[in-house]
Scaffold this active site. Structure first.
Site: not given
Length: 316
Positions: A71, A133
């Site tokens: 991400d 994350e």
């Protein structure tokens, strides 16, 4: 595909943290399967969010894990001269959201994956890719919980965060909380009729600032910069209009702790200050947004030596 082609594809997914990532994991899983990997999909914190674990080589020997997240954070409007989700080359550099942190590493891993099978008879290679994350490492706990079933205890993990290609042998721990304060609404002309949530929250904010200053004189670890634990208020909100007594206010606080210090423990005085508001009629709630410990390994550890030999740079 070249590594640049792979990176362009990864950037194009616009995989903003907190959004479902199934399309991206489908594409990555297909590439790694073509390279000879065994793929395990591990559900993340919400439906449509998942982690990937890929293994090359034997399952009964300790191997190395190459780890990264998929991400990226949102691209702020007006902050980019090019489309952040279209890889653009300019002056010998590649621009795109996540090219450094950390889709560049993921692209290199995917591009080199066909070589892992040749390496893996003596030392298995595993690829661990996590979701979400950037929202406090919310994806990786489910991956870590499955790790004992996915491979024998590994020799170590190399995490592809941007470090200018110099090995870094540790990280601080991190914890973040959100504190929500509920008061009682009213008109500002009659402050006695309400209970100002922002005023209550200001006392919690003052404790945060005081604790942050105190930590500068606390325990130190010279491997880090700064060498002490830190704490800061990162987000604050509350109120609806200047002439209304606010009945809601919120504060998000983050602690970063040197190894050996509990990051959530650094936030206890802030939480205690918030709890004292209950005696004056405030509603108080808190949410733990993230919590993970610090880590540091010695300069002579085999994994550190391996990383230094591979990078040609000393670890720090």
């Amino acid at each position: 595909m070249t590594i640049e082609d792979i990176l362009a594809k990864l950037v194009s997914f616009a995989q903003i943290t907190g959004a479902p990532n199934r399309a991206m994991t489908d594409w990555i899983a297909e590439r790694l399967t073509e390279a000879g990997a065994r793929i395990v999909r591990i559900p993340g914190p919400e439906a449509g969010h998942e982690n990937l674990f890929a293994s090359f080589g034997t399952e009964d020997r300790p191997g190395l894990i190459l780890s990264g997240h998929m991400d990226v954070v949102q691209a702020e409007p007006g902050a980019w001269q090019t489309d952040p989700f279209t890889l653009t080359e300019r002056d010998g550099k590649l621009f795109g959201r996540g090219t450094s942190d950390m889709l560049g590493f993921v692209a290199c891993v995917i591009g080199l994956a066909p070589e892992f099978t040749a390496l893996s008879p003596g030392r298995p290679v595993h690829v661990a890719l996590s979701c979400d994350e950037k929202t406090g490492g919310r994806g990786v706990p489910s991956l870590l919980a499955r790790l004992p079933d996915l491979c024998v205890p590994p020799l170590g993990a190399i995490v592809g965060e941007p470090t200018r290609l110099a090995p870094v042998r540790g990280h601080k721990g991190q914890a973040a909380i959100r504190i929500d304060i509920g008061g009682r609404p009213g008109h500002s002309a009659h402050p006695e009729s309400g209970l100002n949530a922002i005023h209550g929250l200001s006392e919690v904010l003052a404790e945060t600032v005081a604790m942050a200053a105190m930590l500068e004189g606390g325990p130190r670890s010279p491997e880090f910069r700064p060498p002490y634990s830190t704490l800061q208020a990162g987000l604050i909100s509350g109120g609806r209009a200047v002439n209304m007594i606010p009945d809601q206010a919120s504060l998000s606080v983050e602690a970063r702790a040197i190894p050996g210090v509990d990051p959530l423990g650094l936030l206890q005085s802030v939480l205690a200050r918030a709890e004292k508001l209950r005696a004056r009629g405030y509603d108080v709630h808190h949410t733990v947004l993230s919590n993970f410990p610090g880590l540091v390994i010695g300069p002579d550890a085999p994994l550190v030596v391996l990383a230094e030999e591979a990078s040609g740079k000393m670890a720090h």
